[in-house]
Design an enzyme around this catalytic site. Structure first.
Site, PDB file in Angstrom:
ATOM      1  N   GLY A   1       0.829  -1.217   0.000  1.00 59.77           N
ATOM      2  CA  GLY A   1       0.000   0.000   0.000  1.00 59.77           C
ATOM      3  C   GLY A   1       0.853   1.252   0.000  1.00 59.77           C
ATOM      4  O   GLY A   1       0.549   2.230   0.693  1.00 59.77           O
ATOM      5  N   ALA A   2       1.906   1.234  -0.822  1.00 57.93           N
ATOM      6  CA  ALA A   2       2.850   2.369  -0.834  1.00 57.93           C
ATOM      7  C   ALA A   2       2.422   3.478  -1.783  1.00 57.93           C
ATOM      8  O   ALA A   2       3.098   4.506  -1.865  1.00 57.93           O
ATOM      9  CB  ALA A   2       4.250   1.866  -1.204  1.00 57.93           C
TER      10      ALA A   2
ATOM     11  N   ARG B   1      -1.463   0.618  -8.453  1.00 62.78           N
ATOM     12  CA  ARG B   1      -1.438   1.742  -9.400  1.00 62.78           C
ATOM     13  C   ARG B   1      -0.004   1.996  -9.867  1.00 62.78           C
ATOM     14  O   ARG B   1       0.788   2.633  -9.179  1.00 62.78           O
ATOM     15  CB  ARG B   1      -2.076   2.975  -8.744  1.00 62.78           C
TER      16      ARG B   1
ATOM     17  N   ASP C   1      -2.094  -7.447  -6.535  1.00 54.60           N
ATOM     18  CA  ASP C   1      -3.258  -7.309  -5.662  1.00 54.60           C
ATOM     19  C   ASP C   1      -3.053  -8.280  -4.495  1.00 54.60           C
ATOM     20  O   ASP C   1      -2.880  -9.489  -4.728  1.00 54.60           O
ATOM     21  CB  ASP C   1      -4.525  -7.674  -6.473  1.00 54.60           C
TER      22      ASP C   1
ATOM     23  N   SER D   1      -5.708  -0.656  13.551  1.00 61.46           N
ATOM     24  CA  SER D   1      -6.560   0.541  13.616  1.00 61.46           C
ATOM     25  C   SER D   1      -7.198   0.610  14.993  1.00 61.46           C
ATOM     26  O   SER D   1      -7.318  -0.420  15.678  1.00 61.46           O
ATOM     27  CB  SER D   1      -7.664   0.429  12.556  1.00 61.46           C
TER      28      SER D   1
ATOM     29  N   TYR E   1     -15.553  -3.837   8.777  1.00 65.37           N
ATOM     30  CA  TYR E   1     -14.212  -3.217   8.803  1.00 65.37           C
ATOM     31  C   TYR E   1     -13.585  -3.439  10.184  1.00 65.37           C
ATOM     32  O   TYR E   1     -12.412  -3.822  10.293  1.00 65.37           O
ATOM     33  CB  TYR E   1     -14.285  -1.721   8.467  1.00 65.37           C
TER      34      TYR E   1
ATOM     35  N   GLU F   1      -6.521   8.757   1.537  1.00 68.56           N
ATOM     36  CA  GLU F   1      -7.602   8.427   0.590  1.00 68.56           C
ATOM     37  C   GLU F   1      -8.587   7.418   1.193  1.00 68.56           C
ATOM     38  O   GLU F   1      -9.498   6.944   0.511  1.00 68.56           O
ATOM     39  CB  GLU F   1      -6.988   7.876  -0.711  1.00 68.56           C
TER      40      GLU F   1
HETATM   41  P1  NDP Z   1      -5.160   4.898   1.432  1.00 68.41           P
HETATM   42  O1  NDP Z   1      -6.440   4.595   0.744  1.00 68.41           O
HETATM   43  O2  NDP Z   1      -4.593   6.259   1.271  1.00 68.41           O
HETATM   44  O3  NDP Z   1      -4.058   3.810   1.041  1.00 68.41           O
HETATM   45  C1  NDP Z   1      -4.390   2.448   0.929  1.00 68.41           C
HETATM   46  C2  NDP Z   1      -3.262   1.706   0.240  1.00 68.41           C
HETATM   47  O4  NDP Z   1      -3.571   0.306   0.208  1.00 68.41           O
HETATM   48  C3  NDP Z   1      -3.030   2.169  -1.177  1.00 68.41           C
HETATM   49  O5  NDP Z   1      -1.656   2.309  -1.424  1.00 68.41           O
HETATM   50  C4  NDP Z   1      -3.602   1.049  -2.018  1.00 68.41           C
HETATM   51  O6  NDP Z   1      -2.838   0.904  -3.211  1.00 68.41           O
HETATM   52  C5  NDP Z   1      -3.371  -0.175  -1.115  1.00 68.41           C
HETATM   53  N1  NDP Z   1      -4.320  -1.242  -1.416  1.00 68.41           N
HETATM   54  C6  NDP Z   1      -5.659  -1.216  -1.234  1.00 68.41           C
HETATM   55  N2  NDP Z   1      -6.218  -2.347  -1.700  1.00 68.41           N
HETATM   56  C7  NDP Z   1      -5.189  -3.109  -2.191  1.00 68.41           C
HETATM   57  C8  NDP Z   1      -5.126  -4.379  -2.816  1.00 68.41           C
HETATM   58  N3  NDP Z   1      -6.232  -5.107  -3.033  1.00 68.41           N
HETATM   59  N4  NDP Z   1      -3.921  -4.855  -3.201  1.00 68.41           N
HETATM   60  C9  NDP Z   1      -2.809  -4.120  -3.006  1.00 68.41           C
HETATM   61  N5  NDP Z   1      -2.801  -2.921  -2.418  1.00 68.41           N
HETATM   62  C10 NDP Z   1      -3.983  -2.415  -2.012  1.00 68.41           C
HETATM   63  O7  NDP Z   1      -5.437   4.608   2.993  1.00 68.41           O
HETATM   64  P2  NDP Z   1      -4.504   4.695   4.304  1.00 68.41           P
HETATM   65  O8  NDP Z   1      -3.133   5.107   3.974  1.00 68.41           O
HETATM   66  O9  NDP Z   1      -5.267   5.460   5.292  1.00 68.41           O
HETATM   67  O10 NDP Z   1      -4.550   3.170   4.747  1.00 68.41           O
HETATM   68  C11 NDP Z   1      -3.405   2.378   4.992  1.00 68.41           C
HETATM   69  C12 NDP Z   1      -3.704   1.416   6.131  1.00 68.41           C
HETATM   70  O11 NDP Z   1      -3.967   2.166   7.315  1.00 68.41           O
HETATM   71  C13 NDP Z   1      -4.926   0.532   5.898  1.00 68.41           C
HETATM   72  O12 NDP Z   1      -4.641  -0.771   6.374  1.00 68.41           O
HETATM   73  C14 NDP Z   1      -6.004   1.181   6.774  1.00 68.41           C
HETATM   74  O13 NDP Z   1      -6.978   0.264   7.183  1.00 68.41           O
HETATM   75  C15 NDP Z   1      -5.143   1.676   7.919  1.00 68.41           C
HETATM   76  N6  NDP Z   1      -5.730   2.715   8.730  1.00 68.41           N
HETATM   77  C16 NDP Z   1      -6.105   3.923   8.192  1.00 68.41           C
HETATM   78  C17 NDP Z   1      -6.652   4.900   8.997  1.00 68.41           C
HETATM   79  C18 NDP Z   1      -7.157   6.211   8.479  1.00 68.41           C
HETATM   80  O14 NDP Z   1      -7.899   6.896   9.196  1.00 68.41           O
HETATM   81  N7  NDP Z   1      -6.776   6.625   7.288  1.00 68.41           N
HETATM   82  C19 NDP Z   1      -6.776   4.699  10.451  1.00 68.41           C
HETATM   83  C20 NDP Z   1      -6.378   3.389  10.898  1.00 68.41           C
HETATM   84  C21 NDP Z   1      -5.852   2.464  10.076  1.00 68.41           C
HETATM   85  P3  NDP Z   1      -3.433   0.620  -4.672  1.00 68.41           P
HETATM   86  O15 NDP Z   1      -4.818   1.197  -4.712  1.00 68.41           O
HETATM   87  O16 NDP Z   1      -2.456   1.282  -5.595  1.00 68.41           O
HETATM   88  O17 NDP Z   1      -3.402  -0.859  -4.771  1.00 68.41           O
HETATM   89  C1  8X3 Z   2      -9.557   3.903  10.229  1.00 64.50           C
HETATM   90  C2  8X3 Z   2     -10.076   4.592  11.433  1.00 64.50           C
HETATM   91  O1  8X3 Z   2     -12.252   5.189  12.651  1.00 64.50           O
HETATM   92  O2  8X3 Z   2     -12.170   5.566  10.258  1.00 64.50           O
HETATM   93  O3  8X3 Z   2      -9.149   2.596  10.520  1.00 64.50           O
HETATM   94  O4  8X3 Z   2     -12.308   3.321  11.147  1.00 64.50           O
HETATM   95  S1  8X3 Z   2     -11.781   4.645  11.361  1.00 64.50           S
END
Ligand code: NDP
Ligand code: 8X3
Length: 251
Positions: A9-10, A35, A58, A138, A151, A187
């Site tokens: 997820g970079a 992407r 994926d 999370s 979730y 995002e």
């Molecule tokens: P983003 O949507 O900004 O990033 C998500 C990343 O995950 C993207 O790089 C995406 O890459 C990758 N991803 C999603 N689905 C797939 C897939 N099927 N295969 C490979 N890669 C995948 O979200 P965040 O940075 O916020 O999320 C990162 C992590 O942090 C997640 O695990 C999320 O649950 C967790 N989190 C987020 C919080 C928040 O409030 N934002 C709070 C707590 C936890 P691509 O689409 O290019 O594949």
């Molecule tokens: C993301 C935090 O509260 O939107 O894991 O579920 S919350």
């Protein structure tokens, strides 16, 4: 010798910010996502500082995960740190209205994807009796909030897997820990609300949410402790947030 991190997820949010901070500090990178253009852009930017290799797969597809890890060239074959970050929420609905495809996506990506990636990388860590796995959980893995049902279940599973990994890998000297963020503006909500950006932006209105860089700082702290120190489990929230449902919004 400089270390190598494998970050899922970079292409966005927390994973991207972590990649940028790691590069600043000389950690070589294997960057994963779906992407390709974003992976290319990040590679072009960060390879001025460190060695960077990108993998497009994926996490839901176990054959692709295995193939991607097996395809790493020699200079990227030793992975010191795995940041299991790829994941998202899909939808925010009461359980009786939940969409089955959303449920599949969250369980397949957040839980099974994390397992597939870990399974592909673990053998080399076990062989070396060294390595570090950082699971991004999370606050949703610590408590359940209304309409969060599946979730939250997926992130509770990450919490259990984090504990289980630490127990089972203890004999191999592998470090395992989780970082559990609260509300971070990425995002994440755009994905959760399927491109309804207005609804996504509303989530972070009226208070100062965490930035992805805040979580990257914490992850960097975790990986830079001396090897005898394992940060097992951290919860990080914005100051304005007390729990999943209590956020001090000034609106
Ligand atoms: P983003 O949507 O900004 O990033 C998500 C990343 O995950 C993207 O790089 C995406 O890459 C990758 N991803 C999603 N689905 C797939 C897939 N099927 N295969 C490979 N890669 C995948 O979200 P965040 O940075 O916020 O999320 C990162 C992590 O942090 C997640 O695990 C999320 O649950 C967790 N989190 C987020 C919080 C928040 O409030 N934002 C709070 C707590 C936890 P691509 O689409 O290019 O594949
Ligand atoms: C993301 C935090 O509260 O939107 O894991 O579920 S919350």
């Amino acid at each position: 010798m400089s270390k190598t991190a494998f970050i899922t997820g970079a292409t966005s949010g927390i994973g991207k910010a972590t990649a940028e901070l790691f590069a600043k500090n000389g950690i070589n990178l294997i960057l994963c996502g779906r992407r390709q253009e974003r992976l290319d852009d990040l590679k072009n930017k960060l390879e001025k500082r460190v060695r960077v290799f990108t993998l497009n797969f994926d996490v839901r597809n176990k054959a692709s995960v295995q193939q991607a890890v097996a395809s790493l060239p020699e200079e990227f074959s030793k992975i010191d740190m795995l940041v299991n970050n790829a994941g998202n929420a899909h939808g925010l609905d009461p359980i009786e209205e939940g969409n089955l495809d959303d449920w599949d996506a969250m369980l397949d990506i957040n839980v099974k994807g994390l397992l597939y990636v870990s399974k592909a990388i673990l053998p080399q860590m076990i062989k070396r009796k060294e390595g570090h796995i950082i699971n991004i959980g999370s606050t949703a893995g610590k408590e359940v909030y209304p309409k969060g049902n599946v979730y939250c279940a997926s992130k509770h599973a990450v919490d259990a897997i984090n504990q289980g990994m630490r127990i089972d890998l203890n004999q191999y000297g592998i470090r395992v820990g989780a970082v559990n963020p609260g509300l971070v503006e990425t995002e994440f909500s755009n994905v959760r609300f399927k491109g309804d950006d207005e609804r996504a932006n509303d989530v972070y209105k009226g208070f100062t949410p965490l930035k992805p860089e805040d979580i990257a700082d914490v992850i960097y702290f975790v990986v830079t402790r001396p090897y005898h120190v394992n940060i097992a489990d951290l919860v990080v929230m914005p100051t304005a947030q007390a729990s999943s449902t209590i956020v001090n919004k000034k609106v």
